[in-house]
Scaffold this motif. Structure first.
Motif, short mmCIF file in Angstrom:
data_model
loop_
_atom_site.label_atom_id
_atom_site.label_comp_id
_atom_site.label_asym_id
_atom_site.label_seq_id
_atom_site.Cartn_x
_atom_site.Cartn_y
_atom_site.Cartn_z
N GLY A 52 0.81 -1.22 0.00
CA GLY A 52 0.00 0.00 0.00
C GLY A 52 0.84 1.25 0.00
O GLY A 52 0.39 2.32 0.42
N ALA A 53 2.07 1.17 -0.50
CA ALA A 53 3.04 2.27 -0.40
C ALA A 53 2.81 3.40 -1.39
O ALA A 53 3.53 4.39 -1.35
N ALA A 54 1.82 3.28 -2.26
CA ALA A 54 1.59 4.33 -3.27
C ALA A 54 0.84 5.53 -2.71
O ALA A 54 0.82 6.59 -3.35
N SER A 55 0.24 5.41 -1.53
CA SER A 55 -0.52 6.54 -0.98
C SER A 55 -0.83 6.30 0.49
O SER A 55 -0.58 5.22 1.02
N GLY A 56 -1.38 7.33 1.11
CA GLY A 56 -1.93 7.21 2.45
C GLY A 56 -0.97 6.70 3.51
O GLY A 56 0.20 7.07 3.56
N ILE A 57 -1.49 5.83 4.36
CA ILE A 57 -0.72 5.31 5.49
C ILE A 57 0.46 4.48 4.99
O ILE A 57 1.56 4.56 5.55
N GLY A 58 0.26 3.68 3.93
CA GLY A 58 1.36 2.89 3.39
C GLY A 58 2.52 3.75 2.95
O GLY A 58 3.69 3.44 3.21
N ARG A 59 2.22 4.85 2.27
CA ARG A 59 3.28 5.80 1.86
C ARG A 59 3.96 6.39 3.08
O ARG A 59 5.19 6.48 3.13
N ALA A 60 3.18 6.81 4.06
CA ALA A 60 3.75 7.42 5.26
C ALA A 60 4.68 6.45 5.99
O ALA A 60 5.75 6.84 6.45
N VAL A 61 4.27 5.18 6.08
CA VAL A 61 5.12 4.17 6.73
C VAL A 61 6.41 3.98 5.94
O VAL A 61 7.51 3.93 6.52
N ALA A 62 6.29 3.85 4.62
CA ALA A 62 7.48 3.66 3.78
C ALA A 62 8.45 4.82 3.93
O ALA A 62 9.67 4.62 4.08
N LEU A 63 7.94 6.05 3.91
CA LEU A 63 8.80 7.22 4.03
C LEU A 63 9.43 7.31 5.42
O LEU A 63 10.60 7.66 5.56
N ARG A 64 8.68 6.98 6.44
CA ARG A 64 9.23 7.04 7.80
C ARG A 64 10.34 6.01 7.98
O ARG A 64 11.40 6.30 8.54
N LEU A 65 10.10 4.78 7.52
CA LEU A 65 11.14 3.75 7.64
C LEU A 65 12.38 4.13 6.85
O LEU A 65 13.51 3.92 7.31
N CYS A 66 12.18 4.69 5.67
CA CYS A 66 13.30 5.17 4.87
C CYS A 66 14.08 6.25 5.64
O CYS A 66 15.31 6.23 5.70
N ALA A 67 13.37 7.18 6.23
CA ALA A 67 14.01 8.25 6.99
C ALA A 67 14.76 7.73 8.20
O ALA A 67 15.73 8.34 8.65
N GLU A 68 14.34 6.56 8.71
CA GLU A 68 15.02 5.96 9.86
C GLU A 68 16.09 4.97 9.42
O GLU A 68 16.63 4.23 10.25
N GLY A 69 16.41 4.95 8.11
CA GLY A 69 17.56 4.19 7.64
C GLY A 69 17.27 2.90 6.90
O GLY A 69 18.19 2.25 6.42
N ALA A 70 16.01 2.48 6.82
CA ALA A 70 15.68 1.20 6.17
C ALA A 70 15.76 1.31 4.65
O ALA A 70 15.53 2.37 4.07
N ASP A 71 16.10 0.20 4.02
CA ASP A 71 15.91 0.03 2.58
C ASP A 71 14.50 -0.50 2.43
O ASP A 71 14.17 -1.56 2.97
N VAL A 72 13.65 0.24 1.73
CA VAL A 72 12.23 -0.09 1.65
C VAL A 72 11.86 -0.53 0.24
O VAL A 72 12.21 0.14 -0.73
#
Length: 199
Positions: A60-80
């Motif tokens: 669900g990374a294309a929008s909404g909560i899925g996008r927000a989770v993907a961006l947050r994990l990326c900002a915390e160092g994860a490869d998403v």
């Protein structure tokens, strides 16, 4: 603009909104700090960097909560690896992440597609540490108007995909040197009925 998603009380408040007539996407966070890796705004807290070197699959990374989770994990160092059926939305997520998110376009209604999404993540980084089942759909109709095909699609995405993604991910999560995690998000409709909400 219309709010696409607004998860909060999980680290920093993160709101994804469409701004203006052009449909520009903005991420608003209260503290204004930016990740040195991807440039994404993050809250100044002890969570920054806690996913360094880890790989996450987020549906669900294309929008909404899925996008927000993907961006947050990326900002915390994860490869998403962001998974969604909406390729244009995924490309927006990739652009917002500054390269920290890899897009994987898939319709998760089949077990094979779920397996392929997990395999893509492992092929990209050689490991899997987090599976985030965020994708979900809902129909706003009277239950008597829902067709068998519509019902099957909702169940395939909202329930079956979570199972088949977990089934594919568990061997890799068990091999993770930091311990693996599966997080599945669901609506509060599972606890409290809402009119014209079918599943």
């Amino acid at each position: 603009g219309a709010v696409l998603g607004q998860p909060d009380r999980v680290g920093a408040t993160l709101a994804t909104r469409r701004a203006g007539d052009e449909g520009d996407l903005t991420i608003e966070l209260p503290h204004g700090a930016r990740c040195t890796r991807c440039g994404q705004a993050v809250a100044m807290d002890e969570q920054q960097g806690r996913f360094d070197g880890r790989t996450a699959v987020i549906t669900g990374a294309a929008s909404g909560i899925g996008r927000a989770v993907a961006l947050r994990l990326c900002a915390e160092g994860a490869d998403v690896v962001g998974v969604d059926v909406d390729d244009a939305g995924l490309e927006e997520t990739v652009a917002l992440a500054g390269g920290g998110v890899v897009a994987h376009v898939a319709d998760l209604t089949s077990p094979d597609a779920c397996r392929a999404a997990v395999d893509a993540a492992v092929a990209t980084t050689g490991r899997l540490d987090v599976l985030g089942n965020v994708a979900g759909i809902v129909r706003g109709e009277h239950v008597t108007d829902v067709t068998v095909e519509q019902y099957r699609r909702m169940m395939a995405i909202n329930v079956d995909a979570c199972f088949f993604l977990a089934q594919a991910a568990i061997p890799h999560l068990l091999a993770s040197p930091t311990g693996g995690s599966i997080v599945t998000l669901a609506s509060n409709a599972g606890l409290m009925g809402q009119a014209y909400t079918v599943v």
